[in-house]
Design a protein around this motif. Structure first.
Motif, PDB file in Angstrom:
ATOM      1  N   ASP A 117       0.841  -1.200   0.000  1.00  0.00           N
ATOM      2  CA  ASP A 117       0.000   0.000   0.000  1.00  0.00           C
ATOM      3  C   ASP A 117       0.874   1.248   0.000  1.00  0.00           C
ATOM      4  O   ASP A 117       1.941   1.270   0.608  1.00  0.00           O
ATOM      5  CB  ASP A 117      -0.885   0.052   1.255  1.00  0.00           C
ATOM      6  N   TRP A 118       0.379   2.297  -0.658  1.00  0.00           N
ATOM      7  CA  TRP A 118       1.104   3.563  -0.693  1.00  0.00           C
ATOM      8  C   TRP A 118       1.069   4.251   0.664  1.00  0.00           C
ATOM      9  O   TRP A 118       1.980   4.978   1.024  1.00  0.00           O
ATOM     10  CB  TRP A 118       0.491   4.505  -1.735  1.00  0.00           C
ATOM     11  N   TRP A 119       0.000   4.043   1.403  1.00  0.00           N
ATOM     12  CA  TRP A 119      -0.229   4.773   2.648  1.00  0.00           C
ATOM     13  C   TRP A 119      -0.942   3.862   3.620  1.00  0.00           C
ATOM     14  O   TRP A 119      -1.919   3.210   3.258  1.00  0.00           O
ATOM     15  CB  TRP A 119      -1.092   6.003   2.344  1.00  0.00           C
ATOM     16  N   SER A 120      -0.493   3.838   4.875  1.00  0.00           N
ATOM     17  CA  SER A 120      -1.132   2.944   5.849  1.00  0.00           C
ATOM     18  C   SER A 120      -1.575   3.671   7.121  1.00  0.00           C
ATOM     19  O   SER A 120      -1.956   3.029   8.080  1.00  0.00           O
ATOM     20  CB  SER A 120      -0.179   1.806   6.219  1.00  0.00           C
ATOM     21  N   TRP A 121      -1.497   4.988   7.144  1.00  0.00           N
ATOM     22  CA  TRP A 121      -1.862   5.803   8.303  1.00  0.00           C
ATOM     23  C   TRP A 121      -1.044   5.434   9.536  1.00  0.00           C
ATOM     24  O   TRP A 121      -1.513   5.521  10.662  1.00  0.00           O
ATOM     25  CB  TRP A 121      -3.373   5.746   8.578  1.00  0.00           C
ATOM     26  N   ASP A 122       0.179   5.021   9.309  1.00  0.00           N
ATOM     27  CA  ASP A 122       1.153   4.801  10.368  1.00  0.00           C
ATOM     28  C   ASP A 122       1.422   6.157  11.047  1.00  0.00           C
ATOM     29  O   ASP A 122       1.389   7.193  10.382  1.00  0.00           O
ATOM     30  CB  ASP A 122       2.440   4.257   9.712  1.00  0.00           C
ATOM     31  N   PRO A 123       1.675   6.194  12.370  1.00  0.00           N
ATOM     32  CA  PRO A 123       1.916   7.482  13.028  1.00  0.00           C
ATOM     33  C   PRO A 123       3.026   8.312  12.374  1.00  0.00           C
ATOM     34  O   PRO A 123       2.910   9.532  12.257  1.00  0.00           O
ATOM     35  CB  PRO A 123       2.293   7.095  14.460  1.00  0.00           C
ATOM     36  N   LYS A 124       4.084   7.682  11.919  1.00  0.00           N
ATOM     37  CA  LYS A 124       5.167   8.426  11.254  1.00  0.00           C
ATOM     38  C   LYS A 124       4.676   9.023   9.936  1.00  0.00           C
ATOM     39  O   LYS A 124       5.014  10.163   9.601  1.00  0.00           O
ATOM     40  CB  LYS A 124       6.361   7.500  11.016  1.00  0.00           C
ATOM     41  N   GLU A 125       3.898   8.269   9.188  1.00  0.00           N
ATOM     42  CA  GLU A 125       3.344   8.788   7.934  1.00  0.00           C
ATOM     43  C   GLU A 125       2.424   9.974   8.197  1.00  0.00           C
ATOM     44  O   GLU A 125       2.481  10.986   7.492  1.00  0.00           O
ATOM     45  CB  GLU A 125       2.571   7.687   7.203  1.00  0.00           C
ATOM     46  N   VAL A 126       1.590   9.852   9.215  1.00  0.00           N
ATOM     47  CA  VAL A 126       0.643  10.919   9.534  1.00  0.00           C
ATOM     48  C   VAL A 126       1.393  12.183   9.956  1.00  0.00           C
ATOM     49  O   VAL A 126       1.101  13.279   9.470  1.00  0.00           O
ATOM     50  CB  VAL A 126      -0.351  10.466  10.628  1.00  0.00           C
ATOM     51  N   TRP A 127       2.383  12.042  10.832  1.00  0.00           N
ATOM     52  CA  TRP A 127       3.139  13.212  11.279  1.00  0.00           C
ATOM     53  C   TRP A 127       3.983  13.798  10.149  1.00  0.00           C
ATOM     54  O   TRP A 127       4.191  15.014  10.094  1.00  0.00           O
ATOM     55  CB  TRP A 127       3.981  12.885  12.505  1.00  0.00           C
ATOM     56  N   SER A 128       4.466  12.971   9.246  1.00  0.00           N
ATOM     57  CA  SER A 128       5.180  13.496   8.082  1.00  0.00           C
ATOM     58  C   SER A 128       4.240  14.314   7.209  1.00  0.00           C
ATOM     59  O   SER A 128       4.619  15.367   6.690  1.00  0.00           O
ATOM     60  CB  SER A 128       5.786  12.347   7.267  1.00  0.00           C
ATOM     61  N   LEU A 129       3.019  13.849   7.056  1.00  0.00           N
ATOM     62  CA  LEU A 129       2.025  14.596   6.283  1.00  0.00           C
ATOM     63  C   LEU A 129       1.653  15.903   6.986  1.00  0.00           C
ATOM     64  O   LEU A 129       1.530  16.948   6.342  1.00  0.00           O
ATOM     65  CB  LEU A 129       0.781  13.742   6.040  1.00  0.00           C
ATOM     66  N   ILE A 130       1.482  15.862   8.301  1.00  0.00           N
ATOM     67  CA  ILE A 130       1.186  17.079   9.064  1.00  0.00           C
ATOM     68  C   ILE A 130       2.310  18.097   8.868  1.00  0.00           C
ATOM     69  O   ILE A 130       2.055  19.286   8.628  1.00  0.00           O
ATOM     70  CB  ILE A 130       0.986  16.759  10.565  1.00  0.00           C
ATOM     71  N   THR A 131       3.546  17.639   8.954  1.00  0.00           N
ATOM     72  CA  THR A 131       4.699  18.515   8.755  1.00  0.00           C
ATOM     73  C   THR A 131       4.666  19.133   7.368  1.00  0.00           C
ATOM     74  O   THR A 131       4.851  20.343   7.205  1.00  0.00           O
ATOM     75  CB  THR A 131       6.006  17.722   8.958  1.00  0.00           C
ATOM     76  N   TRP A 132       4.418  18.318   6.363  1.00  0.00           N
ATOM     77  CA  TRP A 132       4.374  18.792   4.979  1.00  0.00           C
ATOM     78  C   TRP A 132       3.282  19.850   4.805  1.00  0.00           C
ATOM     79  O   TRP A 132       3.497  20.881   4.174  1.00  0.00           O
ATOM     80  CB  TRP A 132       4.157  17.604   4.035  1.00  0.00           C
TER      81      TRP A 132
END
Length: 164
Positions: free
Chosen positions: A98-113
């Motif tokens: 999957d491209w995206w799994s809503w992992d905490p690191k992914e979510v916080w990286s998106l928030i940062t972006w």
């Protein structure tokens, strides 16, 4: 140290022996993904230092060159941040399907972006940047620190990046 004490404690199961990387980390995308983020974090870190200095000089004048340099350095870091996010998505597709799994690191990286995207939106939309614009740059870097320390290194939130 005080906010995230578990990030600075040695695990009781720590062994100094060299172990093979987990299968998910055995990818050609490992180095580019991590290096791109490290370069982004370095540029964004320099940008936030310049923003803090600019804010400190606002009352006395002479802040404009600092603010412009902060913007330019941050503008260098943002495409790297974007590339790191995209490389991570491609790697996730390769490793977990999957491209995206809503992992905490992914979510916080998106928030940062998104916070940096707001910074650029505010910065470009202002004829003369104000303290709120610089504050947004600082908030964006606080999200970088949160992503790196609270989510990634401490393992507080668990998830796919907990082995980091």
């Amino acid at each position: 140290v005080f906010l995230f004490p578990s990030a600075f404690q040695v695990s009781k199961t720590f062994t100094p022996a060299i172990r093979p990387l987990p299968p998910a980390l055995q990818s050609d995308l490992f180095f580019p993904h991590v290096m791109t983020y490290l370069l982004a974090y370095a540029a964004l870190g320099k940008g936030v230092i310049l923003s803090v200095l600019s804010l400190a000089r606002r009352a006395r004048g002479g802040w404009e060159p600092l603010e412009r340099t902060a913007y330019r350095v941050t503008a260098l870091g943002f495409p790297l941040l974007t590339a790191g996010l995209l490389l991570g998505a491609v790697w996730a597709k390769e490793a977990w399907g999957d491209w995206w799994s809503w992992d905490p690191k992914e979510v916080w990286s998106l928030i940062t972006w998104i916070l940096y995207l707001i910074y650029f939106h505010l910065r470009i939309g202002k004829a003369r940047p104000n303290a709120w614009v610089e504050g947004m740059n600082i908030l964006g870097f606080l999200a970088v620190v949160t992503t790196l320390l609270a989510v990634n290194l401490s393992g507080i939130f668990g998830g796919l990046h907990a082995y980091s």
